[in-house]
Design an enzyme around this catalytic site. Structure first.
Site, PDB file in Angstrom:
ATOM      1  N   SER A 207      -6.048  -3.503  15.047  1.00 32.90           N
ATOM      2  CA  SER A 207      -5.454  -2.847  16.208  1.00 32.90           C
ATOM      3  C   SER A 207      -6.490  -2.381  17.222  1.00 32.90           C
ATOM      4  O   SER A 207      -6.283  -2.506  18.439  1.00 32.90           O
ATOM      5  CB  SER A 207      -4.609  -1.656  15.744  1.00 32.90           C
ATOM      6  OG  SER A 207      -5.420  -0.710  15.046  1.00 32.90           O
TER       7      SER A 207
ATOM      8  N   CYS B  25      -0.047   4.189   1.958  1.00 33.97           N
ATOM      9  CA  CYS B  25      -0.376   5.123   3.038  1.00 33.97           C
ATOM     10  C   CYS B  25       0.768   5.369   4.013  1.00 33.97           C
ATOM     11  O   CYS B  25       0.925   6.483   4.519  1.00 33.97           O
ATOM     12  CB  CYS B  25      -1.625   4.660   3.778  1.00 33.97           C
ATOM     13  SG  CYS B  25      -1.475   3.048   4.571  1.00 33.97           S
TER      14      CYS B  25
ATOM     15  N   ARG C 259     -10.914   7.837   4.486  1.00 34.82           N
ATOM     16  CA  ARG C 259     -10.701   6.961   3.327  1.00 34.82           C
ATOM     17  C   ARG C 259     -12.019   6.376   2.821  1.00 34.82           C
ATOM     18  O   ARG C 259     -12.036   5.305   2.217  1.00 34.82           O
ATOM     19  CB  ARG C 259      -9.712   5.849   3.710  1.00 34.82           C
ATOM     20  CG  ARG C 259      -8.335   6.414   4.031  1.00 34.82           C
ATOM     21  CD  ARG C 259      -7.380   5.373   4.536  1.00 34.82           C
ATOM     22  NE  ARG C 259      -6.064   5.974   4.753  1.00 34.82           N
ATOM     23  CZ  ARG C 259      -5.200   5.581   5.659  1.00 34.82           C
ATOM     24  NH1 ARG C 259      -5.494   4.575   6.464  1.00 34.82           N
ATOM     25  NH2 ARG C 259      -4.032   6.174   5.795  1.00 34.82           N
TER      26      ARG C 259
ATOM     27  N   CYS D 111       0.847  -1.183   0.000  1.00 37.78           N
ATOM     28  CA  CYS D 111       0.000   0.000   0.000  1.00 37.78           C
ATOM     29  C   CYS D 111       0.888   1.240   0.000  1.00 37.78           C
ATOM     30  O   CYS D 111       2.109   1.139   0.163  1.00 37.78           O
ATOM     31  CB  CYS D 111      -0.920  -0.014   1.235  1.00 37.78           C
ATOM     32  SG  CYS D 111      -2.296   1.169   1.128  1.00 37.78           S
TER      33      CYS D 111
ATOM     34  N   LYS E 292     -12.243  -4.560   2.749  1.00 40.37           N
ATOM     35  CA  LYS E 292     -11.635  -3.723   3.780  1.00 40.37           C
ATOM     36  C   LYS E 292     -12.533  -2.517   4.004  1.00 40.37           C
ATOM     37  O   LYS E 292     -12.741  -1.700   3.096  1.00 40.37           O
ATOM     38  CB  LYS E 292     -10.233  -3.275   3.360  1.00 40.37           C
ATOM     39  CG  LYS E 292      -9.532  -2.416   4.412  1.00 40.37           C
ATOM     40  CD  LYS E 292      -8.135  -2.043   3.946  1.00 40.37           C
ATOM     41  CE  LYS E 292      -7.433  -1.166   4.973  1.00 40.37           C
ATOM     42  NZ  LYS E 292      -6.064  -0.810   4.541  1.00 40.37           N
TER      43      LYS E 292
ATOM     44  N   TYR F 205      -2.585  -9.698  16.713  1.00 43.35           N
ATOM     45  CA  TYR F 205      -1.426  -9.255  17.481  1.00 43.35           C
ATOM     46  C   TYR F 205      -1.135 -10.139  18.686  1.00 43.35           C
ATOM     47  O   TYR F 205      -0.146  -9.904  19.390  1.00 43.35           O
ATOM     48  CB  TYR F 205      -1.637  -7.800  17.920  1.00 43.35           C
ATOM     49  CG  TYR F 205      -1.745  -6.855  16.744  1.00 43.35           C
ATOM     50  CD1 TYR F 205      -0.610  -6.320  16.152  1.00 43.35           C
ATOM     51  CD2 TYR F 205      -2.987  -6.525  16.193  1.00 43.35           C
ATOM     52  CE1 TYR F 205      -0.706  -5.465  15.059  1.00 43.35           C
ATOM     53  CE2 TYR F 205      -3.096  -5.680  15.107  1.00 43.35           C
ATOM     54  CZ  TYR F 205      -1.950  -5.152  14.535  1.00 43.35           C
ATOM     55  OH  TYR F 205      -2.044  -4.322  13.448  1.00 43.35           O
TER      56      TYR F 205
ATOM     57  N   CYS G  40      -3.887   6.072   0.593  1.00 45.84           N
ATOM     58  CA  CYS G  40      -3.485   4.815  -0.047  1.00 45.84           C
ATOM     59  C   CYS G  40      -3.331   4.950  -1.557  1.00 45.84           C
ATOM     60  O   CYS G  40      -3.032   3.965  -2.235  1.00 45.84           O
ATOM     61  CB  CYS G  40      -4.512   3.725   0.267  1.00 45.84           C
ATOM     62  SG  CYS G  40      -4.758   3.455   2.029  1.00 45.84           S
TER      63      CYS G  40
ATOM     64  N   ARG H 273      -2.810   3.324  12.989  1.00 48.28           N
ATOM     65  CA  ARG H 273      -2.338   4.557  12.349  1.00 48.28           C
ATOM     66  C   ARG H 273      -1.325   5.279  13.222  1.00 48.28           C
ATOM     67  O   ARG H 273      -0.432   5.958  12.711  1.00 48.28           O
ATOM     68  CB  ARG H 273      -3.530   5.439  11.997  1.00 48.28           C
ATOM     69  CG  ARG H 273      -4.351   4.833  10.861  1.00 48.28           C
ATOM     70  CD  ARG H 273      -5.623   5.577  10.570  1.00 48.28           C
ATOM     71  NE  ARG H 273      -6.373   4.883   9.514  1.00 48.28           N
ATOM     72  CZ  ARG H 273      -7.600   5.194   9.152  1.00 48.28           C
ATOM     73  NH1 ARG H 273      -8.232   6.192   9.737  1.00 48.28           N
ATOM     74  NH2 ARG H 273      -8.211   4.505   8.203  1.00 48.28           N
TER      75      ARG H 273
ATOM     76  N   GLU I 232     -16.933  -7.050  -4.346  1.00 45.64           N
ATOM     77  CA  GLU I 232     -15.498  -6.737  -4.286  1.00 45.64           C
ATOM     78  C   GLU I 232     -14.653  -8.015  -4.284  1.00 45.64           C
ATOM     79  O   GLU I 232     -13.653  -8.119  -5.001  1.00 45.64           O
ATOM     80  CB  GLU I 232     -15.196  -5.920  -3.023  1.00 45.64           C
ATOM     81  CG  GLU I 232     -15.672  -4.480  -3.066  1.00 45.64           C
ATOM     82  CD  GLU I 232     -14.687  -3.567  -3.767  1.00 45.64           C
ATOM     83  OE1 GLU I 232     -13.690  -4.066  -4.330  1.00 45.64           O
ATOM     84  OE2 GLU I 232     -14.897  -2.340  -3.743  1.00 45.64           O
TER      85      GLU I 232
ATOM     86  N   LYS J 281     -11.428  -7.324   6.675  1.00 47.82           N
ATOM     87  CA  LYS J 281     -10.848  -6.441   7.690  1.00 47.82           C
ATOM     88  C   LYS J 281     -11.800  -5.290   7.981  1.00 47.82           C
ATOM     89  O   LYS J 281     -12.286  -4.661   7.033  1.00 47.82           O
ATOM     90  CB  LYS J 281      -9.510  -5.908   7.171  1.00 47.82           C
ATOM     91  CG  LYS J 281      -8.778  -4.971   8.116  1.00 47.82           C
ATOM     92  CD  LYS J 281      -7.488  -4.470   7.491  1.00 47.82           C
ATOM     93  CE  LYS J 281      -6.777  -3.519   8.454  1.00 47.82           C
ATOM     94  NZ  LYS J 281      -5.543  -2.972   7.880  1.00 47.82           N
TER      95      LYS J 281
END
Length: 326
Positions: A278, A122, A221, A120, A197, A317, A130, A207, A237, A252
């Protein structure tokens, strides 16, 4: 006569015997942040993501050794470069932060660990979007961004990456990347597309970690990431990405979109993964720190819920910690 489903819940052994969903180490992918400003074994904790760190291009190798030793099969890399500009030129620099990290990891671990590279703009643009920006019309450009994404994918492939993971949500990017990879002798590199996404509020801590928040007059976005109200759009999509050559699909975030994971898994004969993002991580961590929930139980329940919805693999994570637990 009373029906008694509780008979199959009487003991842990019985519950384990009839459990419908199984979580194993091979389901896990660990995200890692690579910071070009760090050196050697230096690492930097991410304030909004307790117990998560940025690593140097050298230090990430030791982290990856530990991950591989725990039996986690893959990592996905996100870069924080020294230099950002309007066209994300450091993203496709052959000596860029992710390119160095890939080479270092593969030199040490070879095929013992899959290396996936988020693909990407970004993290590498001064404006944080992006795609390229047309400032005159205040618009994120689609078709003009595809050649940049293709350059990034080729540079990652040249560095030895195992899987390319475009997360930009530009129309036609999977087809463009597949064509570019094939034309540059990388026909064996799979594409794991972020097929659905969403423009989500759960990306905030990421971020912070990746320094990738939008900084232009276009404050969000929503013109290219998906509307959280829509599910049929997600299927369109995903179908388009598969038609263009995607080998794996990501949904996501995960928890607010379990229905999308389920629908995608029911409709497409292709591995469907989920990214437990996150914000989902930090919510559980914050609630745990405050003593409001049992942390381990909440993590295990969360990951089982994502698996139950139909995810073949989960970017999360907690992958290292859960590998130890399992």
């Amino acid at each position: 006569m009373i029906k008694r489903p509780r008979r199959l819940r009487n003991t842990k052994k019985i519950r384990d015997l009839v459990g419908e969903t199984t979580l194993i180490k091979n389901d896990l992918i660990m995200p890692l942040f690579i910071d070009e400003t760090l050196k050697g074994s230096e690492k930097k904790e991410i304030t909004s993501m307790p117990n998560q760190y940025r690593f140097s291009t050298e230090g990430v190798v030791e982290e990856c050794k530990e991950i591989a030793d725990l039996g986690v099969p893959a990592v996905i890399l996100f870069g924080i470069p020294k230099y950002k500009d309007e066209i994300a030129s450091s993203a496709y620099d052959e000596n860029g932060v992710i390119q160095k990290a890939i080479r270092n990891i593969k030199a040490e671990l070879g095929n013992d660990l899959l290396v996936i590279a988020d693909t990407c703009l970004c993290e590498y643009t001064s404006h944080g979007h992006c795609g390229l920006i047309d400032y005159k019309n205040n618009k994120v450009l689609n078709d003009e961004t595809l050649p940049i994404l293709s350059k990034i994918a080729i540079s990652y492939a040249n560095s030895g990456v195992d899987i390319i993971a475009p997360s930009d949500m530009m129309d036609g990017r999977v087809g463009a990347l597949r064509k570019a990879l094939d034309e540059n002798n990388h026909t064996d590199i799979p594409i794991m597309s972020y097929g659905a996404k969403y423009a989500s509020s759960f990306y905030g801590p990421f971020r912070d970690a990746a320094e990738s928040a939008p900084k232009s007059e276009i404050k969000d976005r929503k013109t290219y990431q998906m509307d959280y109200r829509n599910s049929n759009e997600a299927i369109r999509e995903i179908e388009l990405d598969i038609e263009e050559g995607a080998d794996l699909i990501l949904v996501k975030p995960a928890l607010p979109y379990l229905d999308i994971i389920k629908i995608a898994n029911d409709n497409f004969n292709i591995p469907i993964g989920a990214y437990c993002v996150s914000g989902e991580y930090s919510m559980i961590e914050a609630a745990s720190i405050n003593g409001w929930i049992n942390r381990t139980d909440a993590i295990i329940e969360t990951l089982h819920g994502i698996k139950r919805a139909g995810a073949s693999f989960i970017i999360n994570y907690w992958a290292k910690e859960i590998a130890k637990y399992l």
